[in-house]
Write an enzyme that holds these catalytic residues in place. Sequence first.
Site, PDB file in Angstrom:
ATOM      1  CB  SER A 524      -0.969  -0.044   1.189  1.00 31.23           C
ATOM      2  OG  SER A 524      -2.042   0.833   0.999  1.00 31.23           O
ATOM      3  CG  HIS A 636      -5.591  -2.632  -0.149  1.00 35.76           C
ATOM      4  ND1 HIS A 636      -4.697  -2.318  -1.145  1.00 35.76           N
ATOM      5  CD2 HIS A 636      -5.188  -1.927   0.946  1.00 35.76           C
ATOM      6  CE1 HIS A 636      -3.805  -1.457  -0.693  1.00 35.76           C
ATOM      7  NE2 HIS A 636      -4.078  -1.208   0.580  1.00 35.76           N
TER       8      HIS A 636
END
Length: 662
Positions: A524, A636
């Site tokens: 991320s 994610h």
Amino acid sequence: MTVKQGIQPQDLYHLKSVSDPQLSPDGTEVIYIETAMDEKSNDYISHLYYLNLQDKQPQQWTFGEEKTSAPTWSPDGSKIAFVSTRTGKPQIFVLAKAGGEAKQVTHCKHGATSPVWSPCGKKIAFSVKLGQEDSIYDQPEEPKTGDKELKPLEVDYMKYKSDAAGLLDMEQFTHIAIVYLATGELEQLTAGCHHFYLGAWSPNGQYLAYTADLAEDQDLSFTNDLYLLDVVTKQSCQLTAGIGMFYQISWSSNSRFLTFLGSKREFQNATQAKLWLYDLAQQQLTCVTSDFDAHIGDCMIGDFLQGVVAPHVQWLADNESFYFQVTDQGSTAIYFGNLAGELYPAILDDQYVYGFSLDAKRDKAIVAISTPTNPGDLFYINLQTGEKEQLTAVNQEFLQTRALAVPEAIEFKGAEGWRVHGWMMKPIDYQEGNKYPLILEIHGGPHAMYGNSYFNEFQILAAQGFAVLYTNPRGSHGYGQTFVDAVRGDYGGNDYRDLMAAVDYALVHFDFIDQARLGVTGGSYGGFMTNWIVGHTKRFKAAVTQRSIANWISFYGVSDIGYYFTDWQIFAGLEDIDKLWHHSPLKYVSAIETPLLILHAENDYRCPIEQAEQLFIALKQRKKETKFIRFPASNHELSRSGKPSLRIQRLTYIRDWFMDYL
């Protein structure tokens, strides 16, 4: 003598999580959730466990292959409500402590969650998703055979997708309802085209507290107000006036005070959460921790624990005092506070307190704790004396067969002379006089925190002979509001210099590191920074970028948060393409010489896979050394809650890339 091996990727199937402890009303019994990964089903299985504080022998109370969560005692301690997927959709069940089968009390079309007992014990409030044409009495439909009917999605709003939920049903909203246990009758308390989030029932039974954002323009609204709903008149009153984002409500036992967390978002999503108190008698809102420069709540980042539920503020029986969780200096602690304004730590050690349940009369608590060498267990702690007794040891037997690395805390000067905190983990096979490769790990967020907790990926790398360096550069929580806010508008600036200073410090102070064999990885924001680093220095010989950001210009429109996150974090929108491009690692791709492995999930809506595609194609066109791994059916959260087999493959790819190049 047999030498123990370190943690391996496949060991995920042997490790268990314990979470969400709940003390009984009389303080003598505990229920909690235990979660394991099942290799056969390639999924997570979680069950309800019970423990009596007299004999301290854990007992499993639910069985099967379903997921169990949100256990809560009835006010008299005779029953437990919980959420289970045993019938497909999550529904609420009630189990008598005396034994017998659990009774399903909701049969809602889209499931039911978040059970909250009424003080009388005859009703349970819960959360339910309803479409505009749905009735609360609609039940789940039988699965249809054959192809599912394909329908287009009509999109009128910017908030039309979510990394957690995928493409959203724009006609479906979260509402609050009640089930009457004696009759099974249901009552819907909220309605309309907004989401209502259930909080807590007042101990006198008069109010249900909830939060909601009732702004007309939801796309550009980031507030969440606190409301009280009178369960008799069905009238709601608003306690906060659109001033911020509030959540995690709890009551004092005399029903006079509400406590909750949140902020006025002075620094957007970089704002530290505060502890707030509302006095119903005086109709007065107060920020209890206005002068306390730390985040109230949990910002620890990890890759192992399942089912963690952030603990609410919990009151003592005197209606004057309470305990709450604080993120600080690489640990999470439990602090004491009271109406007189006192604040001081009750549990403050180098560890991750990820849950607690208070015995309000005895000043004791069941506390869930993780350390770098213990993934997590439950402890019985006297909050006055600090006396601690371990109640569970769910991973002890397995971990006795493994060697674990013990990190050493470090502190160094980063950019502008700022103090930066981190840890160095030696390889499992460390021998004095030998040289070892080093891997720099960078967390996501960026407003998160590495800390004194178990991190599976780090242990796997240490088991393969790598030293692991992980730090909290500026932007991280745990070190004050100025530190957390400093990264905004400066991605790739002083945050990059903090990380390079960490490597410089490690090379000077740990003579076992081979400076010719340095690796870097992160996910991320950590993936963004990995991309940035290899585009700005050639000191690293291998890199793995995970669920990363490469191009802020396209990120603006494709991420589920892009159109506002980019403004908040980069201080630029589409009217300032030059600034967006300046902070985009893709701009510097021609300078990348480090072999780069790119890992990304197909269904990542937070950092969409097109970010990885752009980076990969740009690298390949320039004949750079790279490989692109796409993980199916994952979002994610792959590294933390993805399919177990894919999590193991991800860890294997990371390990093997560094083995090959370092």
